[in-house]
Design a protein around this motif. Structure first.
Motif, mmCIF file in Angstrom:
data_model
loop_
_atom_site.group_PDB
_atom_site.id
_atom_site.type_symbol
_atom_site.label_atom_id
_atom_site.label_comp_id
_atom_site.label_asym_id
_atom_site.label_seq_id
_atom_site.Cartn_x
_atom_site.Cartn_y
_atom_site.Cartn_z
ATOM 1 N N ASP A 44 3.611 -11.676 -5.165
ATOM 2 C CA ASP A 44 2.712 -11.179 -6.203
ATOM 3 C C ASP A 44 2.831 -9.681 -6.426
ATOM 4 O OD1 ASP A 44 1.871 -13.699 -6.628
ATOM 5 O OD2 ASP A 44 0.078 -13.541 -5.364
ATOM 6 N N GLU A 45 3.437 -8.966 -5.473
ATOM 7 C CA GLU A 45 3.649 -7.525 -5.668
ATOM 8 C C GLU A 45 5.145 -7.276 -5.854
ATOM 9 O OE1 GLU A 45 1.873 -5.828 -2.173
ATOM 10 O OE2 GLU A 45 0.066 -6.961 -2.604
ATOM 11 N N PRO A 46 5.521 -6.650 -6.981
ATOM 12 C CA PRO A 46 6.945 -6.437 -7.276
ATOM 13 C C PRO A 46 7.694 -5.757 -6.125
ATOM 14 C CG PRO A 46 5.599 -5.770 -9.139
ATOM 15 C CD PRO A 46 4.654 -6.145 -8.043
ATOM 16 N N ARG A 47 6.978 -4.936 -5.369
ATOM 17 C CA ARG A 47 7.622 -4.264 -4.238
ATOM 18 C C ARG A 47 8.411 -5.256 -3.381
ATOM 19 N NH1 ARG A 47 7.674 -1.085 0.819
ATOM 20 N NH2 ARG A 47 9.585 -2.085 1.483
ATOM 21 N N TRP A 48 7.805 -6.407 -3.060
ATOM 22 C CA TRP A 48 8.418 -7.339 -2.110
ATOM 23 C C TRP A 48 9.472 -8.210 -2.761
ATOM 24 C CZ3 TRP A 48 7.748 -5.091 2.123
ATOM 25 C CH2 TRP A 48 6.573 -4.375 2.362
ATOM 26 N N VAL A 49 9.369 -8.391 -4.073
ATOM 27 C CA VAL A 49 10.417 -9.111 -4.792
ATOM 28 C C VAL A 49 11.668 -8.235 -4.814
ATOM 29 C CG1 VAL A 49 11.017 -10.206 -6.989
ATOM 30 C CG2 VAL A 49 8.653 -10.293 -6.156
ATOM 31 N N SER A 168 -5.992 -4.288 6.343
ATOM 32 C CA SER A 168 -5.226 -5.160 7.249
ATOM 33 C C SER A 168 -3.783 -4.675 7.398
ATOM 34 C CB SER A 168 -5.230 -6.588 6.704
ATOM 35 O OG SER A 168 -4.716 -6.581 5.383
ATOM 36 N N ASP A 169 -3.416 -3.648 6.636
ATOM 37 C CA ASP A 169 -2.049 -3.117 6.644
ATOM 38 C C ASP A 169 -2.064 -1.748 7.326
ATOM 39 O OD1 ASP A 169 0.407 -1.998 6.079
ATOM 40 O OD2 ASP A 169 0.258 -2.220 3.903
ATOM 41 N N ASN A 170 -1.380 -1.665 8.458
ATOM 42 C CA ASN A 170 -1.340 -0.404 9.212
ATOM 43 C C ASN A 170 -0.875 0.765 8.330
ATOM 44 O OD1 ASN A 170 -1.502 0.948 11.852
ATOM 45 N ND2 ASN A 170 0.704 1.192 11.588
ATOM 46 N N ASN A 224 -7.219 -3.231 -1.532
ATOM 47 C CA ASN A 224 -6.587 -4.421 -0.949
ATOM 48 C C ASN A 224 -5.194 -4.657 -1.526
ATOM 49 O OD1 ASN A 224 -8.039 -5.610 1.169
ATOM 50 N ND2 ASN A 224 -9.674 -6.101 -0.274
ATOM 51 N N TRP A 225 -4.585 -3.633 -2.027
ATOM 52 C CA TRP A 225 -3.272 -3.699 -2.700
ATOM 53 C C TRP A 225 -3.351 -4.583 -3.956
ATOM 54 C CZ3 TRP A 225 -0.977 0.285 -1.232
ATOM 55 C CH2 TRP A 225 -0.723 0.606 0.102
ATOM 56 N N ASP A 226 -4.515 -4.793 -4.467
ATOM 57 C CA ASP A 226 -4.681 -5.724 -5.588
ATOM 58 C C ASP A 226 -5.024 -4.936 -6.860
ATOM 59 O OD1 ASP A 226 -5.570 -7.535 -7.451
ATOM 60 O OD2 ASP A 226 -7.044 -8.507 -6.152
ATOM 61 N N PRO A 254 -2.848 4.504 -4.140
ATOM 62 C CA PRO A 254 -1.934 4.298 -3.014
ATOM 63 C C PRO A 254 -0.560 3.748 -3.373
ATOM 64 C CG PRO A 254 -3.592 2.562 -3.044
ATOM 65 C CD PRO A 254 -3.979 3.543 -4.112
ATOM 66 N N ASN A 255 -0.461 2.902 -4.391
ATOM 67 C CA ASN A 255 0.873 2.389 -4.754
ATOM 68 C C ASN A 255 0.938 2.151 -6.264
ATOM 69 O OD1 ASN A 255 -0.485 -0.047 -5.130
ATOM 70 N ND2 ASN A 255 1.070 -1.274 -4.110
ATOM 71 N N ASP A 256 2.113 1.724 -6.721
ATOM 72 C CA ASP A 256 2.332 1.639 -8.168
ATOM 73 C C ASP A 256 1.472 0.589 -8.851
ATOM 74 O OD1 ASP A 256 4.119 3.693 -8.119
ATOM 75 O OD2 ASP A 256 5.921 2.445 -8.256
ATOM 76 N N GLY A 279 1.401 7.352 -7.060
ATOM 77 C CA GLY A 279 1.818 5.967 -6.831
ATOM 78 C C GLY A 279 2.847 5.924 -5.733
ATOM 79 N N GLN A 280 3.407 4.754 -5.511
ATOM 80 C CA GLN A 280 4.552 4.648 -4.606
ATOM 81 C C GLN A 280 5.232 3.323 -4.837
ATOM 82 O OE1 GLN A 280 4.543 3.727 -0.223
ATOM 83 N NE2 GLN A 280 2.333 3.578 -0.503
ATOM 84 N N ASP A 281 6.507 3.272 -4.587
ATOM 85 C CA ASP A 281 7.395 2.092 -4.615
ATOM 86 C C ASP A 281 8.431 2.153 -5.737
ATOM 87 O OD1 ASP A 281 6.236 0.894 -2.415
ATOM 88 O OD2 ASP A 281 4.893 -0.372 -3.593
ATOM 89 N N ALA A 282 8.266 3.043 -6.693
ATOM 90 C CA ALA A 282 9.210 3.106 -7.807
ATOM 91 C C ALA A 282 9.426 1.731 -8.442
ATOM 92 C CB ALA A 282 10.550 3.696 -7.339
HETATM 93 C C1 GAL Z 1 2.750 -1.317 2.010
HETATM 94 C C2 GAL Z 1 4.110 -0.903 1.642
HETATM 95 C C3 GAL Z 1 4.069 -0.273 0.317
HETATM 96 C C4 GAL Z 1 3.291 -1.057 -0.711
HETATM 97 C C5 GAL Z 1 2.143 -1.823 -0.155
HETATM 98 C C6 GAL Z 1 1.672 -2.936 -1.042
HETATM 99 O O1 GAL Z 1 2.706 -1.797 3.291
HETATM 100 O O2 GAL Z 1 4.620 0.009 2.576
HETATM 101 O O3 GAL Z 1 5.375 -0.003 -0.087
HETATM 102 O O4 GAL Z 1 4.064 -1.845 -1.490
HETATM 103 O O5 GAL Z 1 2.342 -2.305 1.116
HETATM 104 O O6 GAL Z 1 2.349 -4.111 -0.862
#
Ligand code: GAL
Length: 369
Positions: A44-49, A168-170, A224-226, A254-256, A279-282
């Motif tokens: 669901d997050e482009p980062r991981w795709v 939940s994410d360090n 929640n990264w959402d 925190p992120n894109d 943001g982050q992740d480009a």
């Molecule tokens: C983090 C990751 C980031 C960002 C975020 C959301 O753990 O380091 O790059 O994508 O999760 O999934």
């Protein structure tokens, strides 16, 4: 006669298909061995795709077999994925936990089978069942975001809206810790005033925060990264904000994914004159936002390097060698040997150089470059 011929050919087709299906299930069934199992947190997050694609690119000519599974934001699914891979005989597990603490039991199961565990990007905490950690410099990510806000704001008393990743994410703690390390002195000297967190406000004179203190701030400003949660929070914050918290503002996103939805909210508030947003992740969508001036910056984490490091360690293990590392991270239970990669700040000025000229993306994927 015609009819008989027809039923005979139907029978033939059925037999052929059955034979073919049996052959297929043979080659992908229990007997086929996988050397390296890869478990990623969510599609669901482009980062991981992006990470999945980079793994596939890197693995196309590997002599070792690999399989990638996604946990879709569920620790239960993650555990199931690890078990599936263990049943396929993996010797190395590369895993990004959905929840860093909850993933301990999955990797402990892997460890019991003699599998080497590599934590990928996010650290699995409070267990000794993690052998290696490949990561970007996450404290530097947060510091770069904070510094960008400092370098690009003008005047005093700039309203500062804080947002964070999932507790939940360090990494969410590391990002915030990095951002706080540069922002706190600027809050203390009156450059910024905190707009949306009473917990951060209470701690504004403290340069270094404990994990508990960080947890309190995250509890208030987590996304929640959402992106939807980010959007709702931003709307609530702007609705509650008094006039002195509008105007020209700065936003730590925190992120894109969350940056884009927060930017959309801030962009439509008539009392916000201008806003900086990190943001982050480009992610591709955010690169377009940066080009268009809708997101101020992103932190580029070159996933190609992380994949190379993770697979490098995996192959060394499979070849019976000892991988080289560059440092270590305390996961609450042990010092995990780590390999760390630097990050690059990207804004309108250098977006072409860092992402197109480096062949990370193609120019044709964007407009207005
Ligand atoms: C983090 C990751 C980031 C960002 C975020 C959301 O753990 O380091 O790059 O994508 O999760 O999934």
């Amino acid at each position: 006669m015609k009819r008989t011929w027809k039923s005979f050919s139907v029978l033939l087709v059925v037999m052929l298909v059955t034979a073919l299906m049996a052959a297929c299930s043979d080659s992908s069934g229990g007997s086929s061995k996988v050397s390296v199992g890869i478990v990623l947190p969510t599609k669901d997050e482009p980062r991981w795709v992006q990470d999945e694609q980079r793994f596939k690119d890197a693995l196309s000519d590997s002599k070792y077999t690999t399989e990638i599974l996604f946990s879709q934001g569920s620790s239960a699914k993650e555990k199931e994925n690890v078990e599936t891979l263990l049943n396929k005989g993996i010797e190395v597990l590369i895993i990004t936990p959905h929840d860093g603490a909850a993933a301990a039991s999955a990797v402990e199961a892997a460890k019991k089978e003699g599998v080497t565990v590599i934590s990928y990007d996010r650290l699995i905490t409070n267990t000794d069942a993690v052998d290696y950690y490949v990561t970007f410099d996450s404290v530097a990510v947060g510091a770069a975001q904070g510094q960008y806000l400092i370098d690009n704001s003008e005047g005093k008393d700039v309203p500062l809206y804080l947002y964070a990743g999932a507790a939940s994410d360090n990494n969410a703690f590391l990002f915030f810790e990095g951002a706080w390390s540069v922002l706190q002195p600027k809050i203390a000297d009156g450059t910024f005033k905190i707009a949306n967190s009473s917990e951060a406000e209470k701690l504004k004179d403290k340069a270094e925060l404990t994990r508990d203190e960080l947890g309190k701030i995250l509890g208030q400003v987590t996304t929640n990264w959402d992106p939807n949660e980010a959007k709702n929070k931003a709307q609530t914050h702007l609705t509650a904000a008094s006039a002195d918290l509008k105007g020209d503002v700065a936003v730590l996103a925190p992120n894109d994914g969350t940056a884009r939805s927060i930017a959309d909210v801030f962009g439509t508030d008539g009392d916000i004159t201008s806003f900086l947003v990190t943001g982050q992740d480009a992610e591709k969508a955010s690169i377009q936002y940066v080009i268009d001036g809708n997101q101020s910056m992103t932190v580029f984490k070159d996933v190609r390097t992380l994949v190379k490091d993770a697979m490098g360690i995996a192959v060394e293990i499979l070849d019976g060698k000892t991988p080289e590392t560059t440092g270590s991270y305390d996961n609450g239970n042990k010092e995990v040997k780590a390999k760390q990669t630097d990050v690059i700040v990207v804004d309108q000025e250098n977006v072409k150089k860092e992402l197109i000229d480096s062949e990370y993306y193609e120019a044709s994927e964007f407009t207005g470059l």
